[in-house]
Design a protein around this motif. Structure first.
Motif, PDB file in Angstrom:
ATOM      1  N   HIS A  26       0.827  -1.212   0.000  1.00  0.00           N
ATOM      2  CA  HIS A  26       0.000   0.000   0.000  1.00  0.00           C
ATOM      3  C   HIS A  26       0.860   1.260   0.000  1.00  0.00           C
ATOM      4  CE1 HIS A  26      -3.532  -2.348   2.041  1.00  0.00           C
ATOM      5  NE2 HIS A  26      -3.446  -2.592   0.744  1.00  0.00           N
ATOM      6  N   VAL A  27       1.808   1.323   0.933  1.00  0.00           N
ATOM      7  CA  VAL A  27       2.564   2.571   1.069  1.00  0.00           C
ATOM      8  C   VAL A  27       3.509   2.799  -0.111  1.00  0.00           C
ATOM      9  CG1 VAL A  27       2.333   2.734   3.571  1.00  0.00           C
ATOM     10  CG2 VAL A  27       4.250   1.438   2.620  1.00  0.00           C
ATOM     11  N   VAL A  28       4.135   1.729  -0.602  1.00  0.00           N
ATOM     12  CA  VAL A  28       5.056   1.893  -1.734  1.00  0.00           C
ATOM     13  C   VAL A  28       4.284   2.230  -3.006  1.00  0.00           C
ATOM     14  CG1 VAL A  28       6.779   0.759  -3.189  1.00  0.00           C
ATOM     15  CG2 VAL A  28       6.806   0.386  -0.716  1.00  0.00           C
ATOM     16  N   GLU A  29       3.191   1.529  -3.238  1.00  0.00           N
ATOM     17  CA  GLU A  29       2.390   1.823  -4.430  1.00  0.00           C
ATOM     18  C   GLU A  29       1.819   3.237  -4.381  1.00  0.00           C
ATOM     19  OE1 GLU A  29      -0.091  -1.537  -6.223  1.00  0.00           O
ATOM     20  OE2 GLU A  29       0.210  -2.235  -4.167  1.00  0.00           O
ATOM     21  N   CYS A  30       1.293   3.632  -3.233  1.00  0.00           N
ATOM     22  CA  CYS A  30       0.721   4.970  -3.126  1.00  0.00           C
ATOM     23  C   CYS A  30       1.773   6.052  -3.343  1.00  0.00           C
ATOM     24  CB  CYS A  30       0.063   5.163  -1.760  1.00  0.00           C
ATOM     25  SG  CYS A  30      -1.522   4.325  -1.595  1.00  0.00           S
ATOM     26  N   PHE A  31       2.996   5.812  -2.877  1.00  0.00           N
ATOM     27  CA  PHE A  31       4.049   6.813  -3.033  1.00  0.00           C
ATOM     28  C   PHE A  31       4.509   6.916  -4.483  1.00  0.00           C
ATOM     29  CE2 PHE A  31       8.276   8.735  -2.430  1.00  0.00           C
ATOM     30  CZ  PHE A  31       7.925   9.816  -1.622  1.00  0.00           C
ATOM     31  N   THR A  32       4.406   5.818  -5.238  1.00  0.00           N
ATOM     32  CA  THR A  32       4.838   5.829  -6.637  1.00  0.00           C
ATOM     33  C   THR A  32       3.665   5.982  -7.602  1.00  0.00           C
ATOM     34  OG1 THR A  32       4.790   3.392  -6.688  1.00  0.00           O
ATOM     35  CG2 THR A  32       6.897   4.444  -6.182  1.00  0.00           C
ATOM     36  N   SER A  33       2.467   6.145  -7.097  1.00  0.00           N
ATOM     37  CA  SER A  33       1.271   6.291  -7.927  1.00  0.00           C
ATOM     38  C   SER A  33       1.271   7.626  -8.666  1.00  0.00           C
ATOM     39  CB  SER A  33       0.027   6.200  -7.041  1.00  0.00           C
ATOM     40  OG  SER A  33      -1.143   6.613  -7.737  1.00  0.00           O
ATOM     41  N   LYS A  34       0.665   7.636  -9.838  1.00  0.00           N
ATOM     42  CA  LYS A  34       0.475   8.892 -10.575  1.00  0.00           C
ATOM     43  C   LYS A  34      -0.369   9.880  -9.780  1.00  0.00           C
ATOM     44  CE  LYS A  34       0.678   7.346 -15.421  1.00  0.00           C
ATOM     45  NZ  LYS A  34      -0.146   7.148 -16.645  1.00  0.00           N
ATOM     46  N   LYS A  35      -1.213   9.366  -8.879  1.00  0.00           N
ATOM     47  CA  LYS A  35      -2.123  10.220  -8.128  1.00  0.00           C
ATOM     48  C   LYS A  35      -1.569  10.642  -6.770  1.00  0.00           C
ATOM     49  CE  LYS A  35      -6.300   8.381 -10.333  1.00  0.00           C
ATOM     50  NZ  LYS A  35      -7.552   7.620 -10.123  1.00  0.00           N
ATOM     51  N   ALA A  36      -0.306  10.306  -6.503  1.00  0.00           N
ATOM     52  CA  ALA A  36       0.299  10.686  -5.214  1.00  0.00           C
ATOM     53  C   ALA A  36       0.260  12.201  -5.041  1.00  0.00           C
ATOM     54  CB  ALA A  36       1.733  10.190  -5.150  1.00  0.00           C
TER      55      ALA A  36
ATOM     56  N   ILE B 167       1.040  15.624  -2.012  1.00  0.00           N
ATOM     57  CA  ILE B 167       1.854  16.001  -0.860  1.00  0.00           C
ATOM     58  C   ILE B 167       1.224  15.510   0.447  1.00  0.00           C
ATOM     59  CG2 ILE B 167       0.777  18.269  -0.566  1.00  0.00           C
ATOM     60  CD1 ILE B 167       3.606  19.335   0.094  1.00  0.00           C
ATOM     61  N   LEU B 168      -0.085  15.356   0.466  1.00  0.00           N
ATOM     62  CA  LEU B 168      -0.763  14.859   1.667  1.00  0.00           C
ATOM     63  C   LEU B 168      -0.620  13.347   1.787  1.00  0.00           C
ATOM     64  CD1 LEU B 168      -4.062  16.985   1.604  1.00  0.00           C
ATOM     65  CD2 LEU B 168      -2.012  17.385   2.963  1.00  0.00           C
ATOM     66  N   SER B 169      -0.906  12.626   0.709  1.00  0.00           N
ATOM     67  CA  SER B 169      -0.777  11.165   0.780  1.00  0.00           C
ATOM     68  C   SER B 169       0.673  10.759   0.992  1.00  0.00           C
ATOM     69  CB  SER B 169      -1.342  10.509  -0.486  1.00  0.00           C
ATOM     70  OG  SER B 169      -0.592  10.853  -1.634  1.00  0.00           O
ATOM     71  N   ASP B 170       1.615  11.529   0.431  1.00  0.00           N
ATOM     72  CA  ASP B 170       3.034  11.216   0.605  1.00  0.00           C
ATOM     73  C   ASP B 170       3.450  11.204   2.068  1.00  0.00           C
ATOM     74  OD1 ASP B 170       3.403  10.976  -2.105  1.00  0.00           O
ATOM     75  OD2 ASP B 170       4.571  12.827  -2.341  1.00  0.00           O
ATOM     76  N   THR B 171       2.895  12.123   2.838  1.00  0.00           N
ATOM     77  CA  THR B 171       3.253  12.220   4.261  1.00  0.00           C
ATOM     78  C   THR B 171       2.941  10.915   4.986  1.00  0.00           C
ATOM     79  OG1 THR B 171       2.853  14.592   4.258  1.00  0.00           O
ATOM     80  CG2 THR B 171       2.837  13.489   6.406  1.00  0.00           C
ATOM     81  N   TYR B 172       1.765  10.380   4.728  1.00  0.00           N
ATOM     82  CA  TYR B 172       1.365   9.130   5.381  1.00  0.00           C
ATOM     83  C   TYR B 172       2.086   7.927   4.772  1.00  0.00           C
ATOM     84  CZ  TYR B 172      -2.269  11.609   7.901  1.00  0.00           C
ATOM     85  OH  TYR B 172      -2.949  12.467   8.740  1.00  0.00           O
ATOM     86  N   ALA B 173       2.284   7.942   3.455  1.00  0.00           N
ATOM     87  CA  ALA B 173       2.964   6.815   2.809  1.00  0.00           C
ATOM     88  C   ALA B 173       4.402   6.684   3.295  1.00  0.00           C
ATOM     89  CB  ALA B 173       2.926   6.983   1.286  1.00  0.00           C
ATOM     90  N   LYS B 174       5.106   7.799   3.413  1.00  0.00           N
ATOM     91  CA  LYS B 174       6.505   7.747   3.865  1.00  0.00           C
ATOM     92  C   LYS B 174       6.621   7.259   5.307  1.00  0.00           C
ATOM     93  CE  LYS B 174       7.756  11.969   2.647  1.00  0.00           C
ATOM     94  NZ  LYS B 174       8.606  13.161   2.415  1.00  0.00           N
ATOM     95  N   GLU B 175       5.777   7.794   6.185  1.00  0.00           N
ATOM     96  CA  GLU B 175       5.867   7.372   7.582  1.00  0.00           C
ATOM     97  C   GLU B 175       5.395   5.928   7.746  1.00  0.00           C
ATOM     98  OE1 GLU B 175       6.651   7.447  11.678  1.00  0.00           O
ATOM     99  OE2 GLU B 175       7.436   8.522   9.932  1.00  0.00           O
ATOM    100  N   GLY B 176       4.355   5.553   6.990  1.00  0.00           N
ATOM    101  CA  GLY B 176       3.914   4.160   7.014  1.00  0.00           C
ATOM    102  C   GLY B 176       5.009   3.225   6.530  1.00  0.00           C
ATOM    103  N   ALA B 177       5.712   3.632   5.470  1.00  0.00           N
ATOM    104  CA  ALA B 177       6.807   2.812   4.944  1.00  0.00           C
ATOM    105  C   ALA B 177       7.907   2.649   5.976  1.00  0.00           C
ATOM    106  CB  ALA B 177       7.363   3.440   3.664  1.00  0.00           C
TER     107      ALA B 177
END
Length: 382
Positions: free
Chosen positions: A196-206, A208-218
């Protein structure tokens, strides 16, 4: 920076004993009747006993016979059992399938449409009943998302129903609920959360808000999943996974998963391979395929998770993240060959066709996948 949006659960409680907040929720919402979704395995362990006790002063109905990885017909069946009852609060206690069904119930009970209708047009959904989600695994992130995934037997695949009405009103993240989680489930759900976190961070739809959670989740998941798997009593590592999975769910709502999840759906829908296992098999292969289009993003993720690698090249950092994914899948002993799971190589034509239909997620992938690309990726799994 483009405009972006993030819709998250109304109230989230976390920490030891936070399960006790159920009493506060019941009082605050003026609840007189509760519908509890769980499964027989969870109930047999006693995990729902304290929750049922906290609901002792209200009318309580328990649904615990939902099929594993249910079809939309399975969900419609259990909802039909209670559709004429008055319900003030729906509680989902379990893994992704249980919580997804509970979220669907919150938008279907009382409505003039059913789950089948939502498969065709999820925009018609409205929230009818308040919901509380309590995960008992450390991986699906369903407690934070507006998604519900159901099997569609006639297509031998799975499909996501997505509407922000399904965002839970309350979430409880209590590590006591995952204390006895078997290593096999830590493995499959933990790798699912990592995807989830890696895909969301590399998604075309990523964003600045989703990145914050994806990075910390990762950071939480990469750093703790091996320890949580190897040591059943390492509650610090399990708690980090629980929170990391929740962050992954939030990231999904703001961004979206990509080709890993898209191509995993036929594996679950036709062969009933557990969702986390399906993702784990595909995970590193898809990231390697995508690398030339997202090396910079993988490098940024590496900086967040492994700051000691900061001075290395973008290419080296991207490769390191992919190597860590491979190492984690190996360490938690998830099979990486489809033949071990009963899938035959002659089934690839079906997989390619079914996988290519998952456009809701494939459009998020940083690289467009042709049918030949999809075939190439499935072939890597044998």
């Amino acid at each position: 920076m483009n405009q972006c949006q993030l819709t998250i659960p109304g109230v989230t409680y976390a920490g030891p004993g936070s399960i006790e907040k159920i009493s506060e929720i019941i009082e605050k919402e003026g609840v007189s009747s509760v519908l509890l979704f769980t499964d027989k395995g969870i109930r047999s362990t006693g995990l729902t006993a304290p929750i049922e006790a906290l609901c002792a002063d209200v009318a309580l109905t328990v649904i615990d016979d939902l099929a594993t990885e249910p079809s939309y017909q399975d969900v419609e069946r259990v909802i039909a059992e209670v559709e004429d009852s008055r319900i003030d609060l729906i509680i989902g206690v379990g893994g992704g399938s249980v919580m997804d069904a509970a979220k669907l119930a919150s938008i279907v009970i009382g409505a003039d449409y059913g789950v089948r209708d939502l498969l065709k047009d999820p925009t018609i959904a409205k929230k009818y009943i308040k919901s509380l989600m309590i995960p008992t695994t450390c991986g699906t992130g369903s407690e934070a998302t507006c998604n519900s995934i159901v099997a569609v037997p006639e297509q031998q695949s799975k499909q996501g129903i997505v509407n922000t009405c399904m965002i839970p009103d309350y979430v409880i993240l209590d590590a006591a609920m995952i204390h006895g989680l078997p290593p096999k489930i830590v493995a499959s759900t933990g790798v699912d959360a990592l995807a989830h976190v890696v895909e969301c961070f590399t998604s075309k739809k990523a964003t600045i808000l989703s990145d914050t959670y994806a990075k910390e989740g990762a950071r939480k998941i990469f750093r703790n999943i091996r320890e949580a798997y190897a040591d059943a009593d390492n509650m610090k590592a399990k708690t980090e996974l629980l929170i990391g999975a929740y962050y992954g769910g939030i990231a999904i709502t703001g961004s979206g998963t990509t080709a890993v999840h898209a191509l995993s759906y036929p594996l679950g829908g036709k062969y009933h391979i557990p969702h986390g296992v399906s993702n784990a098999i595909l995970f590193a292969h898809v990231m390697e395929f995508n690398k030339d289009a997202c090396a910079d993003r993988l490098a940024l993720l590496c900086d967040a998770v492994y700051p000691e690698k900061y001075a290395e090249t973008v290419e080296a950092k991207a490769d390191y993240i992919i190597s860590e994914i491979k190492d984690i899948v190996a360490k938690v002993q998830i099979p990486t060959n489809l033949e071990e799971l009963g899938v035959k190589k002659e089934d690839i034509d079906f997989l390619v066709e079914a996988g290519s239909q998952q456009q809701r997620l494939l459009v998020n992938n940083c690289k467009e996948l042709s049918l030949d690309d999809i075939r190439y990726l499935y072939n890597k799994l044998f």
